[in-house]
Motif scaffolding. Structure first.
Motif, PDB file in Angstrom:
ATOM      1  N   SER A  80       0.846  -1.188   0.000  1.00 43.48           N
ATOM      2  CA  SER A  80       0.000   0.000   0.000  1.00 43.48           C
ATOM      3  C   SER A  80       0.881   1.237   0.000  1.00 43.48           C
ATOM      4  N   GLY A  81       0.262   2.392  -0.109  1.00 43.99           N
ATOM      5  CA  GLY A  81       1.040   3.622  -0.157  1.00 43.99           C
ATOM      6  C   GLY A  81       0.283   4.808   0.406  1.00 43.99           C
ATOM      7  N   ALA A  82       1.046   5.839   0.752  1.00 45.66           N
ATOM      8  CA  ALA A  82       0.476   7.110   1.200  1.00 45.66           C
ATOM      9  C   ALA A  82       1.401   8.228   0.743  1.00 45.66           C
ATOM     10  N   CYS A  83       0.800   9.317   0.275  1.00 45.81           N
ATOM     11  CA  CYS A  83       1.579  10.469  -0.173  1.00 45.81           C
ATOM     12  C   CYS A  83       0.883  11.735   0.305  1.00 45.81           C
ATOM     13  N   ALA A  84       1.541  12.477   1.196  1.00 45.56           N
ATOM     14  CA  ALA A  84       0.959  13.693   1.764  1.00 45.56           C
ATOM     15  C   ALA A  84       1.776  14.909   1.352  1.00 45.56           C
ATOM     16  N   ILE A  85       1.089  15.964   0.926  1.00 45.79           N
ATOM     17  CA  ILE A  85       1.730  17.228   0.580  1.00 45.79           C
ATOM     18  C   ILE A  85       1.260  18.304   1.548  1.00 45.79           C
ATOM     19  N   ILE A  86       2.200  19.071   2.077  1.00 47.39           N
ATOM     20  CA  ILE A  86       1.878  20.182   2.977  1.00 47.39           C
ATOM     21  C   ILE A  86       2.438  21.448   2.342  1.00 47.39           C
ATOM     22  N   THR A  87       1.569  22.401   2.015  1.00 46.34           N
ATOM     23  CA  THR A  87       1.991  23.608   1.316  1.00 46.34           C
ATOM     24  C   THR A  87       1.158  24.805   1.763  1.00 46.34           C
ATOM     25  N   ASP A  88       1.672  26.003   1.474  1.00 45.44           N
ATOM     26  CA  ASP A  88       0.893  27.196   1.830  1.00 45.44           C
ATOM     27  C   ASP A  88       0.737  28.134   0.638  1.00 45.44           C
ATOM     28  N   GLY A  89       0.981  27.624  -0.549  1.00 41.64           N
ATOM     29  CA  GLY A  89       0.868  28.522  -1.688  1.00 41.64           C
ATOM     30  C   GLY A  89       0.611  27.814  -2.989  1.00 41.64           C
ATOM     31  N   GLU A  90       0.361  28.602  -4.017  1.00 44.34           N
ATOM     32  CA  GLU A  90       0.148  28.066  -5.343  1.00 44.34           C
ATOM     33  C   GLU A  90       1.482  27.947  -6.068  1.00 44.34           C
TER      34      GLU A  90
ATOM     35  N   PHE B  65      -3.822  16.213   0.844  1.00 43.59           N
ATOM     36  CA  PHE B  65      -3.424  17.588   0.537  1.00 43.59           C
ATOM     37  C   PHE B  65      -3.722  18.453   1.757  1.00 43.59           C
ATOM     38  N   ILE B  66      -2.687  19.082   2.307  1.00 43.20           N
ATOM     39  CA  ILE B  66      -2.818  19.939   3.483  1.00 43.20           C
ATOM     40  C   ILE B  66      -2.342  21.331   3.096  1.00 43.20           C
ATOM     41  N   GLY B  67      -3.198  22.341   3.256  1.00 47.72           N
ATOM     42  CA  GLY B  67      -2.850  23.675   2.789  1.00 47.72           C
ATOM     43  C   GLY B  67      -3.143  24.762   3.794  1.00 47.72           C
ATOM     44  N   ALA B  68      -2.281  25.786   3.803  1.00 49.93           N
ATOM     45  CA  ALA B  68      -2.479  26.992   4.623  1.00 49.93           C
ATOM     46  C   ALA B  68      -2.365  28.210   3.708  1.00 49.93           C
ATOM     47  N   ASN B  69      -3.054  29.296   4.092  1.00 47.36           N
ATOM     48  CA  ASN B  69      -3.025  30.539   3.322  1.00 47.36           C
ATOM     49  C   ASN B  69      -3.624  30.393   1.924  1.00 47.36           C
ATOM     50  N   ILE B  70      -4.282  29.284   1.687  1.00 51.58           N
ATOM     51  CA  ILE B  70      -5.046  29.050   0.468  1.00 51.58           C
ATOM     52  C   ILE B  70      -6.324  28.337   0.897  1.00 51.58           C
ATOM     53  N   ASP B  71      -7.291  28.282   0.018  1.00 55.55           N
ATOM     54  CA  ASP B  71      -8.465  27.460   0.290  1.00 55.55           C
ATOM     55  C   ASP B  71      -8.051  26.020  -0.006  1.00 55.55           C
ATOM     56  N   ALA B  72      -7.656  25.305   1.034  1.00 58.07           N
ATOM     57  CA  ALA B  72      -7.066  23.980   0.857  1.00 58.07           C
ATOM     58  C   ALA B  72      -8.039  23.002   0.210  1.00 58.07           C
ATOM     59  N   ILE B  73      -9.312  23.112   0.539  1.00 58.44           N
ATOM     60  CA  ILE B  73     -10.275  22.150   0.027  1.00 58.44           C
ATOM     61  C   ILE B  73     -10.476  22.332  -1.472  1.00 58.44           C
ATOM     62  N   SER B  74     -10.742  23.572  -1.907  1.00 59.07           N
ATOM     63  CA  SER B  74     -10.958  23.791  -3.340  1.00 59.07           C
ATOM     64  C   SER B  74      -9.668  23.599  -4.129  1.00 59.07           C
TER      65      SER B  74
ATOM     66  N   THR C 199      -8.346  16.083   2.132  1.00 60.90           N
ATOM     67  CA  THR C 199      -7.766  17.427   2.143  1.00 60.90           C
ATOM     68  C   THR C 199      -8.017  18.049   3.510  1.00 60.90           C
ATOM     69  N   LEU C 200      -7.089  18.899   3.931  1.00 65.30           N
ATOM     70  CA  LEU C 200      -7.159  19.457   5.283  1.00 65.30           C
ATOM     71  C   LEU C 200      -6.741  20.917   5.259  1.00 65.30           C
ATOM     72  N   GLN C 201      -7.594  21.775   5.825  1.00 64.31           N
ATOM     73  CA  GLN C 201      -7.253  23.181   5.969  1.00 64.31           C
ATOM     74  C   GLN C 201      -6.366  23.365   7.187  1.00 64.31           C
ATOM     75  N   MET C 202      -5.230  24.011   6.989  1.00 63.70           N
ATOM     76  CA  MET C 202      -4.282  24.226   8.074  1.00 63.70           C
ATOM     77  C   MET C 202      -4.197  25.716   8.385  1.00 63.70           C
ATOM     78  N   GLY C 203      -4.282  26.069   9.656  1.00 60.90           N
ATOM     79  CA  GLY C 203      -4.089  27.447  10.064  1.00 60.90           C
ATOM     80  C   GLY C 203      -2.632  27.853   9.919  1.00 60.90           C
ATOM     81  N   THR C 204      -2.333  29.095  10.246  1.00 63.75           N
ATOM     82  CA  THR C 204      -0.983  29.614  10.006  1.00 63.75           C
ATOM     83  C   THR C 204      -0.097  29.625  11.241  1.00 63.75           C
TER      84      THR C 204
END
Length: 298
Positions: free
Chosen positions: A140-150, A178-187, A199-204
């Motif tokens: 099996s596999g898992a791949c997570a990305i954590i970012t705050d920008g485009e 997909f984990i994002g901050a300073n962007i709309d992480a879900i969209s 997908t997960l919205q992350m605060g700053t």
């Protein structure tokens, strides 16, 4: 004497068959571009905890092949190998790699990492011993990305390219997060093809970032044990306490309970004969999506 298939494995005292053994390929991709400066201390805490947990699971017998990727306009890999080989020095090297600088090479880093993972999982699947195949061992596999920008610095992969890779990965049992901050992480995650429950919205704040990476760890642990790997309502709340830049972590318990990723459909098990090993097919390599360029060195 031939081994029996999993259907004939004796149940334990709870009348349940044992969980099928799993070999797991894990990728953690963390943005360290200049704009991550407000999140970086929490990312360091979360990174250390994530790696210590992977190390602990490996020491307890889990077979985990782990790659840590950090990126700005340059991609770096501070760790790649078996999680059992993690030590204090290796963990510190990964933490030290999180120094904010540069621009955001998001699409290319995601595309390269996922494409490499596709080939690694296929190779791992192909290299399973006959005994492992007969026991129904999963890869099996898992791949997570954590970012705050485009994306601001990619020149190889488009969003559409990444979307195709995410779709392919999830269809083949890989948990893509997909984990994002300073962007709309879900969209933003949806635009890249991610399942909204992954997908997960992350605060700053540092605390938000720390809890977001904790959530990644917990979700992947649930995946390893065959449970629901969607982010829970509580994980969403603590990862974006105070609302953050966007307050989009609004998923119900029904959303969470409804989302259980089916692991490893890429390893269909052929019926086994109890006394003829030759009945079992050893051809388990998954078909690869068209148009990929192999990026890893043979």
């Amino acid at each position: 004497m031939a081994l029996s298939c999993l259907a004939h494995v004796k149940r334990n005292c709870s009348a349940k068959r044992p969980i099928v053994p799993t070999i797991t390929n894990v990728k953690l991709v963390v943005d360290r571009s200049g704009s991550m400066i407000y999140c970086i201390e929490g990312a360091k805490i979360g990174m250390r905890t994530f790696l210590e947990q992977q190390q602990k699971m490996a020491e307890q017998g889990a077979e985990i092949y782990l790659e840590v990727v950090t990126f700005d306009d340059i991609k770096q890999v501070p760790f790649h190998g078996n999680a059992k080989d993690l030590d204090d020095e290796a963990i510190q090297m990964c933490v030290d790699a999180l120094k904010p600088r540069g621009t955001t090479r998001l699409n290319d880093t995601l595309g390269e990492t996922m494409e490499q993972q596709i080939y690694e999982i296929a190779d791992m699947q192909k290299s399973l011993s006959k005994t492992q195949q007969q026991l129904g061992v999963n890869v099996s596999g898992a791949c997570a990305i954590i970012t705050d920008g485009e994306d601001t610095a990619s020149d190889k992969y488009t969003i559409e390219d990444v979307r195709k890779l995410v779709k392919y990965q999830e269809e083949n049992g890989v948990l893509c997060q997909f984990i994002g901050a300073n962007i709309d992480a879900i969209s933003t995650g949806l635009s890249y093809g991610y399942n909204k429950n992954h997908t997960l919205q992350m605060g700053t704040t540092a605390e938000n970032t720390k809890h977001a990476i904790f959530a990644v760890t917990s979700s992947q642990e649930r995946q390893y044990s065959g449970g629901a790997c969607a982010f829970t309502p509580m994980e969403r709340q603590v990862s974006n306490s105070g609302g953050g830049y966007y307050n989009t972590n609004t998923f119900s318990d029904e959303d969470y309970n409804d989302n259980q990723l089916t692991l490893s459909p890429q390893s269909p098990q052929s019926p086994l004969s109890n006394d003829d090993d030759d009945d079992y097919s050893t051809s388990l390599t998954i078909p690869l999506p068209p148009g990929l360029v192999r990026l890893i060195t043979e």
